[in-house]
Design a protein around this motif. Structure first.
Motif, PDB file in Angstrom:
ATOM      1  N   PRO A  21       0.831  -1.208   0.000  1.00  0.00           N
ATOM      2  CA  PRO A  21       0.000   0.000   0.000  1.00  0.00           C
ATOM      3  C   PRO A  21       0.862   1.253   0.000  1.00  0.00           C
ATOM      4  O   PRO A  21       1.994   1.256   0.479  1.00  0.00           O
ATOM      5  CB  PRO A  21      -0.800  -0.116   1.300  1.00  0.00           C
ATOM      6  CG  PRO A  21      -0.050  -1.073   2.153  1.00  0.00           C
ATOM      7  CD  PRO A  21       0.725  -1.961   1.234  1.00  0.00           C
ATOM      8  N   GLN A  24      -0.189   6.862   1.971  1.00  0.00           N
ATOM      9  CA  GLN A  24      -1.512   7.401   2.284  1.00  0.00           C
ATOM     10  C   GLN A  24      -2.489   6.276   2.611  1.00  0.00           C
ATOM     11  O   GLN A  24      -3.285   6.395   3.544  1.00  0.00           O
ATOM     12  CB  GLN A  24      -2.053   8.233   1.110  1.00  0.00           C
ATOM     13  CG  GLN A  24      -3.362   8.923   1.427  1.00  0.00           C
ATOM     14  CD  GLN A  24      -3.236   9.908   2.575  1.00  0.00           C
ATOM     15  OE1 GLN A  24      -2.366  10.767   2.566  1.00  0.00           O
ATOM     16  NE2 GLN A  24      -4.099   9.818   3.566  1.00  0.00           N
ATOM     17  N   GLU A  25      -2.426   5.164   1.884  1.00  0.00           N
ATOM     18  CA  GLU A  25      -3.303   4.024   2.175  1.00  0.00           C
ATOM     19  C   GLU A  25      -2.993   3.450   3.557  1.00  0.00           C
ATOM     20  O   GLU A  25      -3.904   3.065   4.286  1.00  0.00           O
ATOM     21  CB  GLU A  25      -3.149   2.947   1.106  1.00  0.00           C
ATOM     22  CG  GLU A  25      -3.741   3.327  -0.235  1.00  0.00           C
ATOM     23  CD  GLU A  25      -3.383   2.358  -1.349  1.00  0.00           C
ATOM     24  OE1 GLU A  25      -4.148   2.292  -2.322  1.00  0.00           O
ATOM     25  OE2 GLU A  25      -2.331   1.673  -1.255  1.00  0.00           O
ATOM     26  N   ASP A  28      -4.543   5.724   6.115  1.00  0.00           N
ATOM     27  CA  ASP A  28      -5.997   5.540   6.141  1.00  0.00           C
ATOM     28  C   ASP A  28      -6.379   4.284   6.914  1.00  0.00           C
ATOM     29  O   ASP A  28      -7.334   4.294   7.690  1.00  0.00           O
ATOM     30  CB  ASP A  28      -6.560   5.474   4.719  1.00  0.00           C
ATOM     31  CG  ASP A  28      -6.458   6.800   3.984  1.00  0.00           C
ATOM     32  OD1 ASP A  28      -6.240   7.836   4.653  1.00  0.00           O
ATOM     33  OD2 ASP A  28      -6.599   6.799   2.755  1.00  0.00           O
TER      34      ASP A  28
END
Length: 150
Positions: A21, A24-25, A28
């Motif tokens: 990932p 940013q993923e 999150d």
């Protein structure tokens, strides 16, 4: 036969291992996961403000302040669809609401050495978010919470 099986599975292994990932993923995912972990303390945050400050509740205050700081940081850095009000389940959001009420409790703010008032950004965050959290929680059945954040 083993060679053929390995050849067939090789593309799966190479893509599965290389599809990490993005940063940013990852943020999150963590922003969605952290409130669930902190949910374990919901009853404690509901009961602590009812007690006069002791060494134990002051330590709980410091821990809550640290956790709230982590949550704020992740909420600030998470993308729009992973903001706490949108992505956190009601029970975890209730805990966050209780934690916010605890760290902004005037009795504890005065009693501890390092209070939320010494963290300007963090101090404003629960005050700004509390109405949103309470509005989201008001739409839920209060019976799902051990200690509703009223």
């Amino acid at each position: 036969m083993k060679k053929y099986l390995l050849i067939c599975l090789l593309p799966i292994f190479t893509t599965a291992c290389s599809s990490k990932p993005t940063p940013q993923e990852e943020l999150d995912i963590q922003a969605r996961f952290l409130p669930t972990v902190f949910n374990l303390d919901a009853s404690t945050y509901a009961l602590a403000p009812k007690e006069a400050p002791t060494a134990l509740t002051k330590q709980l205050y410091d821990d809550a302040l640290f956790k709230l700081g982590l949550l704020k940081r992740y909420d600030d850095q998470a993308s729009a669809e992973f903001k706490l009000e949108k992505s956190v389940r009601p029970v975890a959001l209730n805990t966050l609401c209780l934690m916010g009420k605890f760290v902004t409790n005037p009795t504890y703010v005065k009693a501890v050495k390092h209070s939320i008032e010494q963290e300007p950004d963090l101090n404003n965050w629960p005050k700004e978010k509390q109405p949103n959290w309470k509005e989201a929680l008001s739409k839920e059945n209060p019976e799902i919470f051990d200690s509703p954040c009223l």
